[in-house]
Write an enzyme that holds these catalytic residues in place. Structure first.
Site, PDB file in Angstrom:
ATOM      1  N   PHE A   1      47.893  43.442  46.699  1.00 51.40           N
ATOM      2  CA  PHE A   1      46.545  42.905  46.561  1.00 51.40           C
ATOM      3  C   PHE A   1      46.016  42.314  47.864  1.00 51.40           C
ATOM      4  O   PHE A   1      44.797  42.188  48.039  1.00 51.40           O
ATOM      5  CB  PHE A   1      46.565  41.847  45.452  1.00 51.40           C
ATOM      6  CG  PHE A   1      45.241  41.199  45.169  1.00 51.40           C
ATOM      7  CD1 PHE A   1      44.206  41.920  44.592  1.00 51.40           C
ATOM      8  CD2 PHE A   1      45.036  39.857  45.446  1.00 51.40           C
ATOM      9  CE1 PHE A   1      42.988  41.319  44.308  1.00 51.40           C
ATOM     10  CE2 PHE A   1      43.820  39.253  45.165  1.00 51.40           C
ATOM     11  CZ  PHE A   1      42.794  39.984  44.584  1.00 51.40           C
ATOM     12  N   TYR A   2      46.919  41.913  48.761  1.00 46.05           N
ATOM     13  CA  TYR A   2      46.483  41.245  49.985  1.00 46.05           C
ATOM     14  C   TYR A   2      45.666  42.188  50.870  1.00 46.05           C
ATOM     15  O   TYR A   2      46.112  43.296  51.197  1.00 46.05           O
ATOM     16  CB  TYR A   2      47.677  40.720  50.768  1.00 46.05           C
ATOM     17  CG  TYR A   2      48.448  39.609  50.090  1.00 46.05           C
ATOM     18  CD1 TYR A   2      47.909  38.902  49.020  1.00 46.05           C
ATOM     19  CD2 TYR A   2      49.728  39.260  50.508  1.00 46.05           C
ATOM     20  CE1 TYR A   2      48.611  37.892  48.391  1.00 46.05           C
ATOM     21  CE2 TYR A   2      50.437  38.242  49.890  1.00 46.05           C
ATOM     22  CZ  TYR A   2      49.876  37.561  48.833  1.00 46.05           C
ATOM     23  OH  TYR A   2      50.585  36.552  48.212  1.00 46.05           O
ATOM     24  N   THR A   3      44.472  41.724  51.255  1.00 44.89           N
ATOM     25  CA  THR A   3      43.528  42.480  52.079  1.00 44.89           C
ATOM     26  C   THR A   3      43.411  43.930  51.617  1.00 44.89           C
ATOM     27  O   THR A   3      43.383  44.860  52.427  1.00 44.89           O
ATOM     28  CB  THR A   3      43.899  42.411  53.575  1.00 44.89           C
ATOM     29  OG1 THR A   3      45.238  42.875  53.776  1.00 44.89           O
ATOM     30  CG2 THR A   3      43.781  40.992  54.109  1.00 44.89           C
TER      31      THR A   3
END
Length: 369
Positions: free
Chosen positions: A62-64
């Site tokens: 999900f990160y960036t």
């Protein structure tokens, strides 16, 4: 500023650095874009960590919007350190808002998430795969069976949980043990001087069940660095907590008093407030590793120095008192003071009359007594 001291992660043989490199800001897309770093900006941060002996890297699909994993995959391949790294990623959050099965903790999404993360990270296995957040829907048995299948398939080496209720972690680990499924080895949870609520249950659960806790946001989203101040307009200062980034946070007089205590301790030790806050977390009971993010190699170097000193007992007591969260019920009933008064009738456990010697008897069947 060396990270060549490693801890076992939970009840496993996996050795990890006391400080994990958080890479939520690697990349410029998605939810974390406002403070993200390009690959060229992330490279010196990553290299500083590896050169210091660090081996534990935290990310999530999900990160960036997946860029964090892609950048990490490039940097790890470029440095040729894949086998040395303990690479951890997470799944749960939706990667496709139009697809109801592109998020959550169901088997379909878990398998899809693993395959996608492997591609972005440019590897054929994950050292640690974590459920990112309890989705309140998927049966824990389904999650455990999928973890077990992924381990047997060689896709992951170890499994863990992040941001789940203590009862859920206890149920998962107990079922895994009872059915000889791959066990969980870690709990990833928020923990800092401004966020100690996990001490009520999670820390004890982790210690009892073999779940090493990895602490995220050990600096309280930057509040404990001392760069923010209290004014008639509320919190002021340059950072994530200013403006829209501070929505959802509520800073009380207790938090500002804690910040003053932290500043006093840091001045007495001749270190920064952030270093004291990070040291406090990394050396708390049940904590296997603290996740430290950085916006530059210099900032990361300062964080690594948090392991170079000890907080004296009297100063740690000051920090503990300033940051303490009064236990609510029923937790107040489990404190030593309460139990000494109610359960043990005021007698301290372990008190023995002079000359007392324990009597040791060998058990014999009732028929032979």
């Amino acid at each position: 500023m060396s990270l060549d001291q490693y801890y076992l992660l939970g009840r496993s043989g996996l050795r990890v650095s006391r400080l994990s490199l958080g890479t939520m800001n690697f990349g410029t897309g998605g939810f974390h874009a406002s403070y993200g770093k390009t690959e060229d900006e992330a490279r010196p941060i990553f290299r500083r960590y590896v050169e210091a002996g660090g081996n534990f890297i935290d990310t999530a699909d999900f990160y960036t919007a997946g860029e964090s994993e892609a950048i990490l995959g490039n940097l790890i391949a470029e440095a040729g350190v894949r086998d040395r790294m303990v690479l951890s990623t997470k799944f749960t959050n939706s990667v496709d808002p139009g697809d109801p099965n592109a998020g959550g903790n169901g088997r379909k999404h878990m398998i899809r998430a693993v395959e996608s993360s492997l591609r972005r990270l440019r590897t054929d296995y994950l050292d640690l795969f974590l459920l990112h957040t309890w989705d309140r829907i998927t049966p824990v048995e389904e999650v455990l069976r999928t973890f077990d299948d992924l381990t047997k398939a060689g896709k992951i080496r170890y499994a863990g949980l992040s941001d789940v209720p203590a009862w859920y972690a206890a149920r998962a680990q107990t079922l895994a043990e009872a059915h000889s499924l791959v066990p969980m080895i870690t709990l990833q949870l928020p923990y800092s001087l401004v966020e100690r609520t996990i001490e009520a249950e999670h820390v004890a659960a982790g210690q009892a069940l073999g779940l090493g806790i990895t602490a995220w946001s050990p600096l309280g989203s930057g509040f404990l660095t001392g760069k923010y101040r209290n004014s008639d307009k509320g919190l002021t200062g340059e950072g994530r907590l200013s403006g829209e980034g501070g929505v959802g946070y509520e800073w009380t007089d207790r938090h500002w008093a804690l910040l003053k205590t932290l500043e006093t301790v840091a001045d007495e030790l001749g270190v920064t407030m952030a270093q004291v806050a990070l040291n406090w977390v990394a050396t708390q009971p049940g904590i296997a590793s603290a996740i430290a993010g950085a916006s530059s190699a210099e900032q990361l170097g300062s964080s690594l120095a948090a392991l170079d000193f000890e907080i004296p007992g009297e100063l740690r007591a000051d920090l503990d008192a300033a940051s303490a969260v009064p236990p609510g019920k029923p937790y107040v009933m489990f404190t030593p003071e309460y139990q000494s008064w109610i359960i043990n009738a005021g007698v301290k456990l372990g008190d023995k009359p002079a000359g007392y010697h324990p009597v040791v008897r060998n058990w014999v069947p009732e028929s032979q007594r």
